[in-house]
Design a protein around this motif. Sequence first.
Motif, PDB file in Angstrom:
ATOM      1  N   ASP A   1     -10.432  -5.058  12.396  1.00  0.00           N
ATOM      2  CA  ASP A   1     -10.399  -5.597  13.761  1.00  0.00           C
ATOM      3  C   ASP A   1      -9.559  -6.867  13.853  1.00  0.00           C
ATOM      4  OD1 ASP A   1     -12.138  -7.068  12.205  1.00  0.00           O
ATOM      5  OD2 ASP A   1     -13.532  -7.504  13.844  1.00  0.00           O
ATOM      6  N   PRO A   2      -8.226  -6.757  13.665  1.00  0.00           N
ATOM      7  CA  PRO A   2      -7.381  -7.950  13.821  1.00  0.00           C
ATOM      8  C   PRO A   2      -7.544  -8.549  15.218  1.00  0.00           C
ATOM      9  CG  PRO A   2      -6.046  -5.927  13.724  1.00  0.00           C
ATOM     10  CD  PRO A   2      -7.452  -5.541  13.391  1.00  0.00           C
ATOM     11  N   SER A   3      -7.313  -9.853  15.329  1.00  0.00           N
ATOM     12  CA  SER A   3      -7.505 -10.542  16.620  1.00  0.00           C
ATOM     13  C   SER A   3      -6.681  -9.906  17.727  1.00  0.00           C
ATOM     14  CB  SER A   3      -7.096 -12.010  16.522  1.00  0.00           C
ATOM     15  OG  SER A   3      -7.726 -12.616  15.445  1.00  0.00           O
ATOM     16  N   SER A   4      -5.559  -9.309  17.350  1.00  0.00           N
ATOM     17  CA  SER A   4      -4.672  -8.713  18.349  1.00  0.00           C
ATOM     18  C   SER A   4      -5.053  -7.276  18.665  1.00  0.00           C
ATOM     19  CB  SER A   4      -3.234  -8.746  17.818  1.00  0.00           C
ATOM     20  OG  SER A   4      -3.175  -8.059  16.575  1.00  0.00           O
ATOM     21  N   GLN A   5      -6.283  -6.876  18.369  1.00  0.00           N
ATOM     22  CA  GLN A   5      -6.633  -5.454  18.392  1.00  0.00           C
ATOM     23  C   GLN A   5      -6.458  -4.775  19.746  1.00  0.00           C
ATOM     24  OE1 GLN A   5     -11.433  -6.243  18.348  1.00  0.00           O
ATOM     25  NE2 GLN A   5     -10.696  -4.486  17.275  1.00  0.00           N
ATOM     26  N   LEU A   6      -6.462  -5.551  20.809  1.00  0.00           N
ATOM     27  CA  LEU A   6      -6.256  -4.974  22.138  1.00  0.00           C
ATOM     28  C   LEU A   6      -4.837  -4.408  22.255  1.00  0.00           C
ATOM     29  CD1 LEU A   6      -7.541  -4.658  24.977  1.00  0.00           C
ATOM     30  CD2 LEU A   6      -6.498  -6.858  25.567  1.00  0.00           C
ATOM     31  N   ALA A   7      -3.891  -5.047  21.577  1.00  0.00           N
ATOM     32  CA  ALA A   7      -2.482  -4.681  21.735  1.00  0.00           C
ATOM     33  C   ALA A   7      -1.879  -4.025  20.505  1.00  0.00           C
ATOM     34  CB  ALA A   7      -1.675  -5.933  22.081  1.00  0.00           C
ATOM     35  N   CYS A   8      -2.326  -4.391  19.317  1.00  0.00           N
ATOM     36  CA  CYS A   8      -1.586  -3.992  18.116  1.00  0.00           C
ATOM     37  C   CYS A   8      -1.746  -2.505  17.817  1.00  0.00           C
ATOM     38  CB  CYS A   8      -2.009  -4.831  16.911  1.00  0.00           C
ATOM     39  SG  CYS A   8      -3.718  -4.634  16.428  1.00  0.00           S
ATOM     40  N   ALA A   9      -0.696  -1.901  17.276  1.00  0.00           N
ATOM     41  CA  ALA A   9      -0.688  -0.462  17.002  1.00  0.00           C
ATOM     42  C   ALA A   9      -1.153  -0.185  15.580  1.00  0.00           C
ATOM     43  CB  ALA A   9       0.722   0.095  17.198  1.00  0.00           C
ATOM     44  N   ILE A  10      -1.755   0.985  15.387  1.00  0.00           N
ATOM     45  CA  ILE A  10      -2.190   1.416  14.049  1.00  0.00           C
ATOM     46  C   ILE A  10      -0.995   1.437  13.086  1.00  0.00           C
ATOM     47  CG2 ILE A  10      -3.004   3.436  12.766  1.00  0.00           C
ATOM     48  CD1 ILE A  10      -5.251   1.791  14.104  1.00  0.00           C
ATOM     49  N   ALA A  11       0.181   1.831  13.579  1.00  0.00           N
ATOM     50  CA  ALA A  11       1.370   1.845  12.708  1.00  0.00           C
ATOM     51  C   ALA A  11       1.627   0.456  12.141  1.00  0.00           C
ATOM     52  CB  ALA A  11       2.585   2.329  13.487  1.00  0.00           C
ATOM     53  N   GLY A  12       1.499  -0.557  13.000  1.00  0.00           N
ATOM     54  CA  GLY A  12       1.687  -1.936  12.545  1.00  0.00           C
ATOM     55  C   GLY A  12       0.562  -2.376  11.625  1.00  0.00           C
ATOM     56  N   ASN A  13      -0.676  -1.951  11.924  1.00  0.00           N
ATOM     57  CA  ASN A  13      -1.819  -2.267  11.046  1.00  0.00           C
ATOM     58  C   ASN A  13      -1.580  -1.723   9.645  1.00  0.00           C
ATOM     59  OD1 ASN A  13      -4.732  -1.934  13.320  1.00  0.00           O
ATOM     60  ND2 ASN A  13      -2.951  -3.249  13.398  1.00  0.00           N
ATOM     61  N   ILE A  14      -1.052  -0.495   9.588  1.00  0.00           N
ATOM     62  CA  ILE A  14      -0.798   0.119   8.276  1.00  0.00           C
ATOM     63  C   ILE A  14       0.358  -0.603   7.587  1.00  0.00           C
ATOM     64  CG2 ILE A  14      -0.028   2.228   7.109  1.00  0.00           C
ATOM     65  CD1 ILE A  14      -1.566   3.777   9.352  1.00  0.00           C
ATOM     66  N   ALA A  15       1.392  -0.919   8.362  1.00  0.00           N
ATOM     67  CA  ALA A  15       2.544  -1.598   7.770  1.00  0.00           C
ATOM     68  C   ALA A  15       2.139  -2.939   7.175  1.00  0.00           C
ATOM     69  CB  ALA A  15       3.636  -1.786   8.820  1.00  0.00           C
ATOM     70  N   MET A  16       1.231  -3.661   7.843  1.00  0.00           N
ATOM     71  CA  MET A  16       0.853  -4.999   7.391  1.00  0.00           C
ATOM     72  C   MET A  16      -0.479  -5.015   6.635  1.00  0.00           C
ATOM     73  SD  MET A  16       3.427  -6.577   8.059  1.00  0.00           S
ATOM     74  CE  MET A  16       4.533  -7.565   9.032  1.00  0.00           C
ATOM     75  N   ASN A  17      -1.136  -3.882   6.502  1.00  0.00           N
ATOM     76  CA  ASN A  17      -2.466  -3.827   5.895  1.00  0.00           C
ATOM     77  C   ASN A  17      -3.387  -4.857   6.564  1.00  0.00           C
ATOM     78  OD1 ASN A  17      -4.630  -3.203   4.290  1.00  0.00           O
ATOM     79  ND2 ASN A  17      -3.838  -4.218   2.453  1.00  0.00           N
TER      80      ASN A  17
ATOM     81  N   CYS B   1       0.651   1.417   2.466  1.00  0.00           N
ATOM     82  CA  CYS B   1      -0.109   0.486   3.302  1.00  0.00           C
ATOM     83  C   CYS B   1       0.244  -0.941   2.881  1.00  0.00           C
ATOM     84  CB  CYS B   1      -1.603   0.756   3.133  1.00  0.00           C
ATOM     85  SG  CYS B   1      -2.593  -0.094   4.342  1.00  0.00           S
ATOM     86  N   GLY B   2       0.772  -1.715   3.817  1.00  0.00           N
ATOM     87  CA  GLY B   2       1.167  -3.087   3.505  1.00  0.00           C
ATOM     88  C   GLY B   2       2.619  -3.214   3.082  1.00  0.00           C
ATOM     89  N   SER B   3       3.414  -2.142   3.229  1.00  0.00           N
ATOM     90  CA  SER B   3       4.811  -2.229   2.803  1.00  0.00           C
ATOM     91  C   SER B   3       5.734  -2.691   3.934  1.00  0.00           C
ATOM     92  CB  SER B   3       5.274  -0.882   2.247  1.00  0.00           C
ATOM     93  OG  SER B   3       5.199   0.115   3.244  1.00  0.00           O
ATOM     94  N   GLU B   4       5.146  -3.154   5.027  1.00  0.00           N
ATOM     95  CA  GLU B   4       5.865  -3.849   6.102  1.00  0.00           C
ATOM     96  C   GLU B   4       7.013  -3.025   6.687  1.00  0.00           C
ATOM     97  OE1 GLU B   4       6.320  -7.987   5.854  1.00  0.00           O
ATOM     98  OE2 GLU B   4       4.506  -8.301   4.678  1.00  0.00           O
ATOM     99  N   GLY B   5       6.788  -1.719   6.813  1.00  0.00           N
ATOM    100  CA  GLY B   5       7.792  -0.871   7.453  1.00  0.00           C
ATOM    101  C   GLY B   5       9.066  -0.729   6.646  1.00  0.00           C
ATOM    102  N   GLN B   6       8.986  -0.963   5.348  1.00  0.00           N
ATOM    103  CA  GLN B   6      10.191  -0.884   4.520  1.00  0.00           C
ATOM    104  C   GLN B   6      10.291   0.412   3.733  1.00  0.00           C
ATOM    105  OE1 GLN B   6      10.209  -4.660   2.215  1.00  0.00           O
ATOM    106  NE2 GLN B   6      11.977  -5.121   3.512  1.00  0.00           N
ATOM    107  N   LEU B   7       9.205   1.189   3.697  1.00  0.00           N
ATOM    108  CA  LEU B   7       9.239   2.419   2.898  1.00  0.00           C
ATOM    109  C   LEU B   7       9.374   3.657   3.768  1.00  0.00           C
ATOM    110  CD1 LEU B   7       6.520   1.698   0.166  1.00  0.00           C
ATOM    111  CD2 LEU B   7       8.945   1.094   0.205  1.00  0.00           C
TER     112      LEU B   7
END
Lengths: 477, 366
Positions: free
Chosen positions: A143-159, A207-213
């Motif tokens: 539950d990141p603070s930005s959960q109202l807006a943030c996308a699952i794709a970004g959650n996975i990219a940033m873990n 997970c956590g590869s910041e959209g680089q893989l």
Amino acid sequence: MDMPAPSQAILDQKPAIVAALRQVLPADAVIDAPEETRAYECDALSAYACPPLAVVLPRTTEEIAAALKTCHQMGVPVVPRGSGTSLAGGALPTADCVVLGIGRMNRVLEVDYDNRFIRVEAGRTNLAVTGAVEEDGFFYAPDPSSQLACAIAGNIAMNSGGAHCLKYGVTTNNLLGVTLVQMDGTVVEIGGPWMEAGGLDLLGVICGSEGQLGVVTEATLRILPKPEGARPVLVAFGSNEVAGACVSDIIKAGILPVAIEFMDRPCIRACEAFAHAGYPDCEALLIIEVEGSEAEIAEQLARIKAIALSHQPLEFREAADEDQARRIWLGRKSAFGAMGQINDYMCLDGTIPVSSLPHVLRRIGEMSAEFGLDVGNVFHAGDGNMHPLILYDANKPGDLARCEAFGAEILKLCVEVSGCLTGEHGVGIEKRDLMAVQFAAQDLEAQMRVKDVFDPTWLLNPAKVFPLAASAGRRAG
Amino acid sequence: MRPTTEVELSEMIRSTAATVVVRGGGTRALGRAEGPVLETGGLAGVRLYEPGALTLVARAGTPLAEIEALLAGERQRLAFEVPDLRGLLGRDGASTIGGVVAANASGPRRVQAGACRDSLLGVRFVDGAGMVVKNGGRVMKNVTGYDLVKLMAGSRGTLGVLTEVSLRVQARPEAEVTLVADCGEKAGGIEAGLAALRSALGSPFEVSGAACAGGRALLRVEGMAGSVAYRAAALRKRLGGAWGEAADGPALWAAVRDVSAFAGRAGSVWRLVVTPSEAGRIVTTLSGEAVIDWGGGLIWLLTEAGQGAAVRAAVGRHGHATLARASEGDAGTALHPPELPAVARLSSGLRAAFDPRVIFAQGGKI
């Protein structure tokens, strides 16, 4: 913070690139007018901005594969974008890149309570995942603070993490499978609604590869049954040291609260002035939340109270009803807004061993005086994930640079006490140039070899995570 | 080869031309790998233990028993309940913590606390080129750079030799209750038992074990005394009258964890990781005896040789099956299922990146 100079050859090719993308995507999925691409010039690290060459907004995995394949063939860098809420500049474009936004892929594909998972398109927001299952008594835990807006794709990219990960873990602990599209357009299916994907743990490294893989287009996520209830207590202390010792004792006693939040005096004062939550005037304050049935909540709170009282707190405040519980959380939840009222701020994200808390807070106080910038601390104490908020004035020449220098010193301190640069926000561009503080050259080399395997031409989000000098030989141009 | 320092290990790897088999305690066969053995037992010792921060850092060759004893002294433990498969696999020796991590060995509590990889905070390892690599650290929240920690967990010595691991540990709960119901060995009974396990896992009562073996379905709750009593009662109410409290809970869970029912018995043993609701269909389709854990998510199957095709067909697209112990008749059967081509390309690419000279024996290639 530097970004590589855009490739003139790619800039010159813009009409051909846009035409090629229009060949493979619907007309409304390609944006290249400067007044429209400007909307994608930055993410939540808004101090840095750069409109991209073009933006694509596909609706299917096939369209994403086609767009990536086209960019790959033409040698154009791609910056994937979830909802653009990254605090680390993970979605910051370069002038010669195509931004790939995943926001249009937001459907729920499958809900299975018997096996406790949900499969969604990765552009769906974090809160809308829980929204799809909560009426049936389930939730998605990170539950990141930005959960109202943030996308699952970004959650996975940033873990991504959140306030409740002390008990439930972060994204990587709740991710069962993904559909990933590699830069060359290859679609890879990994894992599924079973507990381990099998083979090498590719899911773990994605997970956590910041959209680089690769670009995650669909995700299978673990959902959990909602607890019967939850209640916070507030404990006020006369010093950071004692509050830190109390946190450690609670954890050591085997109690696992769902959250332990810590606020220091500057932050308490700012929140109180802003939200009037009725917080006591003290040096340090803990908000501890426990879950369960009424009886279980009472049992846990009794233990926590006994431990807290042994540290002679200035106050131990229990919530008698829903309204009092809400008021305990009110100040904490308005912390960022409260600090924002005072000035511009930069939010850091280092993690430290819980045992180093008093030392680190004391050093941050000393550095605050040295740099002449105020700082408030509000953070997830149970897992040592700090969020110092450094106040500065964006309109004052030199203030941002001073703030960044102060921030860098705090992060170096986190590493010095065996912690890390970022606990949940990611490296992006913000901490990219500090990576050498935490990692030796061969540690970074090992990570870059993983990118070589997934994205041999280094076209996917290339100028992030690794110091530019370290990745120079691998990046195009 | 038995290095005692990371530097020595790095030099050994750099100078060897032969393929080596990395071995911790030798308690888990690394597939069918053969070659000179590289033992990690010389890289031993706990480097740091902070009970108040729930963290432990140990060299990879440290015996698991030493770590478990140290944790027990502070009323703590490894959350993921390490299986002891020596009986099942017919091996002796003493497990090392590095071997546990390399196998991502995880027991019944996986349904609540996650696998070994979920407790793993950091690693140090030496790759196939002799390069010393550090990743992760000793803090619980860390997204700094790529997560090679997860990649190393379960990589079975095919990417590098672990030299140090950092783990999150867990407080031992003061109470636990095991609920048990007879479900018999017939298809209908097993299906009903598994449905009850899934119902319990879908409740808010924080089940920490859900298994079905030997004609009985088992559920476990752990925590503070009052809470455990409350949740055990709530589960019994939810599931109906067939459920009672077991007197010998810890022994029952140890047997599930270690798959003791199959130890010393003839036949091949398959390990299936599947979508939980498919478990009933799979075990009743196949011939043999099953120990089912993780609420249906993990099936250990004892069968006669030659069942590989049938096992993989029964699993289908609902998970994957590994041959954990091959009887003579299965000497030629593939241990691991074929990977999808795109996944296979990535996996072999990673192996080549970390072990360019193919120094690490990959008979157990995963």
